[in-house]
Scaffold this active site. Sequence first.
Site, mmCIF file in Angstrom:
data_model
loop_
_atom_site.group_PDB
_atom_site.id
_atom_site.type_symbol
_atom_site.label_atom_id
_atom_site.label_comp_id
_atom_site.label_asym_id
_atom_site.label_seq_id
_atom_site.Cartn_x
_atom_site.Cartn_y
_atom_site.Cartn_z
ATOM 1 N N ALA A 140 75.374 16.179 1.505
ATOM 2 C CA ALA A 140 74.216 16.996 1.899
ATOM 3 C C ALA A 140 74.663 18.323 2.481
ATOM 4 O O ALA A 140 75.741 18.428 3.070
ATOM 5 C CB ALA A 140 73.391 16.231 2.937
ATOM 6 N N ASN A 177 68.205 25.620 3.175
ATOM 7 C CA ASN A 177 69.208 26.286 2.338
ATOM 8 C C ASN A 177 68.947 25.930 0.878
ATOM 9 O O ASN A 177 68.001 25.214 0.572
ATOM 10 C CB ASN A 177 70.626 25.876 2.783
ATOM 11 C CG ASN A 177 70.828 24.386 2.699
ATOM 12 O OD1 ASN A 177 70.785 23.811 1.628
ATOM 13 N ND2 ASN A 177 71.025 23.743 3.861
HETATM 14 O O1 C5P Z 1 80.911 22.238 8.441
HETATM 15 P P1 C5P Z 1 80.380 22.254 7.087
HETATM 16 O O2 C5P Z 1 78.879 22.323 7.013
HETATM 17 O O3 C5P Z 1 80.997 23.264 6.155
HETATM 18 O O4 C5P Z 1 80.835 20.840 6.481
HETATM 19 C C1 C5P Z 1 80.398 20.366 5.284
HETATM 20 C C2 C5P Z 1 80.456 18.873 5.292
HETATM 21 O O5 C5P Z 1 80.010 18.355 6.520
HETATM 22 C C3 C5P Z 1 79.549 18.260 4.252
HETATM 23 O O6 C5P Z 1 80.116 17.046 3.827
HETATM 24 C C4 C5P Z 1 78.261 18.032 5.043
HETATM 25 O O7 C5P Z 1 77.476 16.992 4.457
HETATM 26 C C5 C5P Z 1 78.789 17.640 6.395
HETATM 27 N N1 C5P Z 1 77.932 18.034 7.514
HETATM 28 C C6 C5P Z 1 77.283 17.036 8.229
HETATM 29 N N2 C5P Z 1 76.518 17.363 9.321
HETATM 30 C C7 C5P Z 1 76.390 18.640 9.706
HETATM 31 C C8 C5P Z 1 77.051 19.665 9.007
HETATM 32 C C9 C5P Z 1 77.811 19.323 7.920
HETATM 33 O O8 C5P Z 1 77.391 15.855 7.855
HETATM 34 N N3 C5P Z 1 75.630 18.917 10.768
#
Ligand code: C5P
Length: 409
Positions: free
Chosen positions: A280, A216
């Site tokens: 991240a 991304n």
């Molecule tokens: O669910 P979403 O991606 O929108 O959530 C964002 C938050 O969750 C961010 O803090 C991101 O670093 C964390 N995240 C994570 N592991 C994932 C997906 C998101 O730590 N697999």
Amino acid sequence: MAGKKRVLLIIGGGIAAYKSLELIRRLREREISVRVILTAAGKNFVTPLSASSLSGDKVYEDLFSLTDEADIGHIQLSRDADLVVVAPATADLLAKAAHGLANDLASTVLLATDKKVLVAPTMNVRMWDHPATQRNISTLKADGYLFVGPNAGDMACGEFGSGRMSEPSEILLAIENALSAPAITSLSPGSLKGLKILVTSGPTREPIDPVRYLTNQSSGKQGHAIAAAAAAAGAEVVLVSGPVDIQDPTGVRVIHVETAAQMYDAVHGSLPADVFIGAAAVADWRPETLADTKIKKSAGVVASLALVENKDILASVASAGSKRPKLVIGFAAETTQVLDYGRRKLDSKGCDIIVANDVSAESGVLGGDLNTVHIIQRSGTESWPKMRKSEIASRLVDVIGSFDHGDKK
Ligand code: C5P
């Protein structure tokens, strides 16, 4: 902004000095008064006459002429200002400021001032990367100096890299932020001492075959800025970073990873910590299988990719039982209904704070230097004005510092 604000602008000797003339004009358009100090080197790039015509004031050049009764002293120059801005800030000026040297008017004012100082560095990329410059920058950051830029790009010396001075519009915004932020209680260098802070930053990269991957647009700028600000405030910082084009922050232990699975392992391998900040942009999915060899296309055949969900690192840290950091902070990057989704994430992820931001294409947040965030806690939401990612980082560090962390180690 209440009352007319006053900026004391030190123009150093760099090719970018011409941009500072534009900056004076734009500050005055905003009713911010500007008084200029021109260094001896700065005079090689802009004339006192042009700076004076644009600022509508005398230009100050010589330390010793300030002893004239008719003139005002260097202390008064600083007293009269709300903010001191150094643009361009050369390697030499930064080195003098970091070491407290005072052998001309500009460096003497920098040593004598008790006002906030914002610097816009510019120099050749190798001078910027030199450990001496990076040491000086860390010192100045720890002293509370604010930085804008430098940007990466083509340089006047014919090279490419980090060292271009920020554009007048970016410096202007940083000045407006600095002038309008009396509420920022920038923490002193030792204020997070004793805390271990674990930060994730950047995108992850999920391989499809040996030459292709899913990723991304995250640049890592926000997460890296948070790690740098926390380190400057005295914390022990571990940064787990996906692949990014920016430098490792100084004073931080960086673990470089590629995939979400590697980031998960690096994060859990780095626990326990007092604070976790998940900045991240972790890929939500990865290809179900990783092809050993490059996948070949066949004419007319619609290709499809089976994806499986990655483990949620933030949620796993927030539910890590005895290893759960006392403060868990997540980000919510949304393109619509930013506050709504942000609030829901607070519970679904089990964290204490969600920093929600709009990452729609129009916002320019992804990859850009500015961000507009909402700090969502169970006790309420605070929306911060648009500001630089570095400014958000220091405010967030202030928020972290305001929590009761019990007995620090
Ligand atoms: O669910 P979403 O991606 O929108 O959530 C964002 C938050 O969750 C961010 O803090 C991101 O670093 C964390 N995240 C994570 N592991 C994932 C997906 C998101 O730590 N697999």
